[in-house]
Design a protein around this motif. Structure first.
Motif, PDB file in Angstrom:
ATOM      1  N   HIS A   2      66.484 -72.920-122.699  1.00 44.10           N
ATOM      2  CA  HIS A   2      67.196 -72.303-123.821  1.00 44.10           C
ATOM      3  C   HIS A   2      66.381 -72.579-125.078  1.00 44.10           C
ATOM      4  O   HIS A   2      66.473 -73.655-125.666  1.00 44.10           O
ATOM      5  N   THR A   3      65.555 -71.611-125.458  1.00 42.83           N
ATOM      6  CA  THR A   3      64.633 -71.803-126.586  1.00 42.83           C
ATOM      7  C   THR A   3      64.791 -70.761-127.684  1.00 42.83           C
ATOM      8  O   THR A   3      64.079 -70.801-128.681  1.00 42.83           O
ATOM      9  N   SER A   4      65.713 -69.799-127.486  1.00 43.60           N
ATOM     10  CA  SER A   4      65.837 -68.699-128.433  1.00 43.60           C
ATOM     11  C   SER A   4      67.236 -68.103-128.354  1.00 43.60           C
ATOM     12  O   SER A   4      67.902 -68.185-127.313  1.00 43.60           O
ATOM     13  N   ASN A   5      67.667 -67.469-129.430  1.00 37.71           N
ATOM     14  CA  ASN A   5      68.938 -66.746-129.397  1.00 37.71           C
ATOM     15  C   ASN A   5      68.870 -65.548-128.455  1.00 37.71           C
ATOM     16  O   ASN A   5      69.900 -65.032-128.030  1.00 37.71           O
ATOM     17  N   TRP A   6      67.678 -65.099-128.107  1.00 42.59           N
ATOM     18  CA  TRP A   6      67.523 -64.008-127.142  1.00 42.59           C
ATOM     19  C   TRP A   6      68.111 -64.392-125.791  1.00 42.59           C
ATOM     20  O   TRP A   6      68.547 -63.526-125.023  1.00 42.59           O
TER      21      TRP A   6
ATOM     22  N   SER B  27      66.089 -76.329-129.799  1.00 45.22           N
ATOM     23  CA  SER B  27      64.952 -77.157-130.203  1.00 45.22           C
ATOM     24  C   SER B  27      64.457 -77.986-129.021  1.00 45.22           C
ATOM     25  O   SER B  27      65.166 -78.169-128.037  1.00 45.22           O
ATOM     26  N   LEU B  28      63.245 -78.523-129.161  1.00 44.79           N
ATOM     27  CA  LEU B  28      62.674 -79.377-128.125  1.00 44.79           C
ATOM     28  C   LEU B  28      63.559 -80.599-127.915  1.00 44.79           C
ATOM     29  O   LEU B  28      63.871 -81.310-128.860  1.00 44.79           O
ATOM     30  N   ASN B  29      63.990 -80.832-126.669  1.00 43.26           N
ATOM     31  CA  ASN B  29      64.884 -81.954-126.379  1.00 43.26           C
ATOM     32  C   ASN B  29      64.670 -82.432-124.948  1.00 43.26           C
ATOM     33  O   ASN B  29      65.063 -81.762-124.001  1.00 43.26           O
ATOM     34  N   ALA B  30      64.055 -83.578-124.796  1.00 39.95           N
ATOM     35  CA  ALA B  30      63.810 -84.151-123.466  1.00 39.95           C
ATOM     36  C   ALA B  30      65.058 -84.825-122.899  1.00 39.95           C
ATOM     37  O   ALA B  30      65.153 -85.038-121.695  1.00 39.95           O
TER      38      ALA B  30
ATOM     39  N   LYS C 143      61.109 -76.804-114.037  1.00 43.59           N
ATOM     40  CA  LYS C 143      59.816 -77.204-114.603  1.00 43.59           C
ATOM     41  C   LYS C 143      58.842 -76.047-114.802  1.00 43.59           C
ATOM     42  O   LYS C 143      58.033 -76.086-115.719  1.00 43.59           O
ATOM     43  N   ASP C 144      58.888 -75.005-113.989  1.00 43.16           N
ATOM     44  CA  ASP C 144      57.920 -73.918-114.098  1.00 43.16           C
ATOM     45  C   ASP C 144      58.429 -72.696-114.860  1.00 43.16           C
ATOM     46  O   ASP C 144      57.714 -71.708-114.989  1.00 43.16           O
ATOM     47  N   PHE C 145      59.658 -72.744-115.347  1.00 44.74           N
ATOM     48  CA  PHE C 145      60.197 -71.615-116.102  1.00 44.74           C
ATOM     49  C   PHE C 145      59.645 -71.633-117.521  1.00 44.74           C
ATOM     50  O   PHE C 145      59.543 -72.681-118.143  1.00 44.74           O
ATOM     51  N   LYS C 146      59.302 -70.449-118.029  1.00 43.30           N
ATOM     52  CA  LYS C 146      58.762 -70.304-119.382  1.00 43.30           C
ATOM     53  C   LYS C 146      59.804 -69.626-120.263  1.00 43.30           C
ATOM     54  O   LYS C 146      60.159 -68.463-120.051  1.00 43.30           O
ATOM     55  N   GLY C 147      60.292 -70.355-121.251  1.00 48.24           N
ATOM     56  CA  GLY C 147      61.264 -69.802-122.187  1.00 48.24           C
ATOM     57  C   GLY C 147      60.618 -68.830-123.157  1.00 48.24           C
ATOM     58  O   GLY C 147      59.396 -68.664-123.190  1.00 48.24           O
TER      59      GLY C 147
ATOM     60  N   LEU D 169      59.151 -75.107-127.023  1.00 48.51           N
ATOM     61  CA  LEU D 169      60.421 -75.751-127.327  1.00 48.51           C
ATOM     62  C   LEU D 169      61.169 -76.218-126.077  1.00 48.51           C
ATOM     63  O   LEU D 169      62.343 -76.591-126.158  1.00 48.51           O
ATOM     64  N   PHE D 170      60.505 -76.181-124.916  1.00 46.41           N
ATOM     65  CA  PHE D 170      61.178 -76.578-123.669  1.00 46.41           C
ATOM     66  C   PHE D 170      60.436 -77.704-122.983  1.00 46.41           C
ATOM     67  O   PHE D 170      59.211 -77.654-122.835  1.00 46.41           O
TER      68      PHE D 170
END
Length: 186
Positions: free
Chosen positions: A37-41, A115-118, A171-175, A180-181
């Motif tokens: 989840h890196t965007s409102n899109w 936002s980036l959150n580990a 792990k391999d999904f690209k936001g 930010l992921f």
């Protein structure tokens, strides 16, 4: 209703070029863990997907989005406002609702932010564990334009190992904004 469903399917699959790889069954009760989840899109893609597929699902969203005129709109499509500053028993309340309901579908983004959150939030896990319902892992991959759900977790209470398994699935999904992921250290 069928017309709206067809419009959403056309928009998502034909116009925007997304595909789906969804092999997991969707029982009467479940939690969707959706990442990255890196965007409102992500919200728009998710809403088009559930409409195109005829899925009814609630979702959690920070309370700040529930202002006029968006508040009534978000509630009407399944939005549940979250008060982050209050220490409430939202997970307990949602788990109890899930236990009592005939059908319960709730989508949660584990990062809890764009936002980036580990340090992922674990509320979705606790709701599923307390209600004894499965967690469907849904990934959004903007690079491949793919919506994928090929794994389900049945919580056993072994949260460390199961959260690790959940994070590794994504792990391999690209936001939309891959920088930010993160799944953090697993």
């Amino acid at each position: 209703m069928k017309m709206f469903r067809r419009i959403c399917a056309w928009m998502l699959y034909k116009r925007m070029g997304w595909t789906k790889d969804v092999s997991e069954p969707h029982p009467d009760k479940y939690i969707i863990c959706l990442a990255p989840h890196t965007s409102n899109w992500d919200f728009l893609i998710g809403q088009l997907y559930v409409r195109a597929e005829g899925i009814k699902s609630n979702f959690l969203m920070k309370k700040e989005w529930f202002f006029w005129p968006l508040g009534p709109l978000f509630r009407s499509i399944g939005g549940i406002p979250v008060w982050r500053s209050k220490h409430t028993s939202m997970t307990d309340n949602l788990a109890e609702t899930a236990k009592e309901a005939k059908r319960f579908h709730l989508c949660i983004t584990p990062e809890g932010t764009r936002s980036l959150n580990a340090e992922w939030k674990k509320g979705f896990y606790f709701i599923a564990a307390k209600a004894q319902i499965p967690i469907l892992l849904y990934g959004l991959d903007y690079e491949r334009r793919l919506i994928q759900c090929t794994k389900t977790i049945l919580p056993t209470g072994d949260i460390d190992n199961e959260m690790r398994e959940i994070k590794l699935y994504f792990k391999d999904f690209k936001g939309k904004r891959p920088e930010l992921f993160t799944i953090g250290e697993v």
